[in-house]
Design an enzyme around this catalytic site. Structure first.
Site, PDB file in Angstrom:
ATOM      1  N   GLY A  65      -6.403   1.410   7.277  1.00 33.85           N
ATOM      2  CA  GLY A  65      -6.938  -0.305   6.646  1.00 33.85           C
ATOM      3  C   GLY A  65      -7.089  -1.168   5.744  1.00 33.85           C
ATOM      4  O   GLY A  65      -7.617  -1.971   5.617  1.00 33.85           O
ATOM      5  N   LEU A  66      -6.716  -0.249   4.637  1.00 30.75           N
ATOM      6  CA  LEU A  66      -6.636  -1.145   2.596  1.00 30.75           C
ATOM      7  C   LEU A  66      -5.704  -2.387   3.147  1.00 30.75           C
ATOM      8  O   LEU A  66      -5.937  -2.770   1.819  1.00 30.75           O
ATOM      9  CB  LEU A  66      -5.817  -0.105   2.257  1.00 30.75           C
TER      10      LEU A  66
ATOM     11  N   ILE B 232       0.514  -1.196   0.372  1.00 26.29           N
ATOM     12  CA  ILE B 232      -0.037  -0.562   0.129  1.00 26.29           C
ATOM     13  C   ILE B 232       1.036   0.521  -0.125  1.00 26.29           C
ATOM     14  O   ILE B 232       1.841   1.455   0.757  1.00 26.29           O
ATOM     15  CB  ILE B 232      -0.641  -0.254   1.088  1.00 26.29           C
TER      16      ILE B 232
ATOM     17  N   GLN C  13      -1.435   4.509   4.203  1.00 26.19           N
ATOM     18  CA  GLN C  13      -1.004   3.459   5.021  1.00 26.19           C
ATOM     19  C   GLN C  13      -1.681   4.011   6.459  1.00 26.19           C
ATOM     20  O   GLN C  13      -2.400   5.512   6.497  1.00 26.19           O
ATOM     21  CB  GLN C  13       0.567   3.138   5.153  1.00 26.19           C
TER      22      GLN C  13
ATOM     23  N   TYR D  12      -1.445 -11.272   7.927  1.00 23.48           N
ATOM     24  CA  TYR D  12      -1.631 -12.709   7.253  1.00 23.48           C
ATOM     25  C   TYR D  12      -1.946 -13.567   8.454  1.00 23.48           C
ATOM     26  O   TYR D  12      -2.784 -14.563   8.269  1.00 23.48           O
ATOM     27  CB  TYR D  12      -0.140 -12.801   6.609  1.00 23.48           C
TER      28      TYR D  12
ATOM     29  N   ALA E 241       3.019  -7.211   8.929  1.00 25.98           N
ATOM     30  CA  ALA E 241       2.037  -8.408   7.903  1.00 25.98           C
ATOM     31  C   ALA E 241       2.103  -9.584   8.773  1.00 25.98           C
ATOM     32  O   ALA E 241       1.745 -10.003   7.931  1.00 25.98           O
ATOM     33  CB  ALA E 241       3.586  -8.337   6.564  1.00 25.98           C
TER      34      ALA E 241
END
Length: 148
Positions: free
Chosen positions: A89-90, A81, A86, A126, A122
């Site tokens: 919430g994208l 993003i 940033q 995930y 990240a």
């Protein structure tokens, strides 16, 4: 806000090349130029622009890549993003959309991605989607995650 995923082509390539990540993330992901070169070298990759209300806010790649046993594994790769978008919430929203797209295009099957151990943000993202570290590493030493 309308979120869409569009292929990278001649109409948006220059805009994609202009995307940047937050300075603290630069070691965690390749530049858009390097990503597009990889996509040119490996046609299994599908580079896509990530749009919010028709404004380019990010980039990702995905594809079904050959494994060492001759099979194919579905990968979600290179999600970024742009620095200016940033914290909205994208990343989470586009992760959800990309996972839906992968299931539509490849059917329900395990999905792989790789992430540096130090990239805690990240990893948390995930893991919240059910990805788990499988105790394997890619050629760059990144942790390989799988969602089944």
């Amino acid at each position: 806000m309308e979120l869409t995923i569009q292929p990278v082509d001649a109409t948006n390539r220059e805009d994609v090349l202009g995307l940047t990540v937050h300075p603290g993330q630069q070691g965690f992901i390749e530049t858009p130029a390097a990503c597009l070169q990889d996509a040119a070298d490996y046609p299994e990759f599908r580079p896509v622009g990530l749009y919010a209300d028709e404004v380019l806010v990010g980039f990702a790649m995905y594809g079904a890549l050959r494994d060492s046993a001759g099979g194919r594994n579905v990968w979600m790769d290179r999600l970024l993003i742009d620095a200016q978008y940033q914290g909205e919430g994208l990343g989470r929203s586009f992760t959800r959309l990309l996972l839906e797209r992968l299931e539509q295009e490849y059917g329900r099957q395990p999905i792989y991605l790789s992430v540096f151990e130090e990239n805690l943000g990240a990893r948390r993202l995930y893991e919240s989607f059910g990805f788990e570290f499988i105790h394997e590493y890619d050629a760059d030493g990144e942790w390989i995650y799988r969602k089944t």
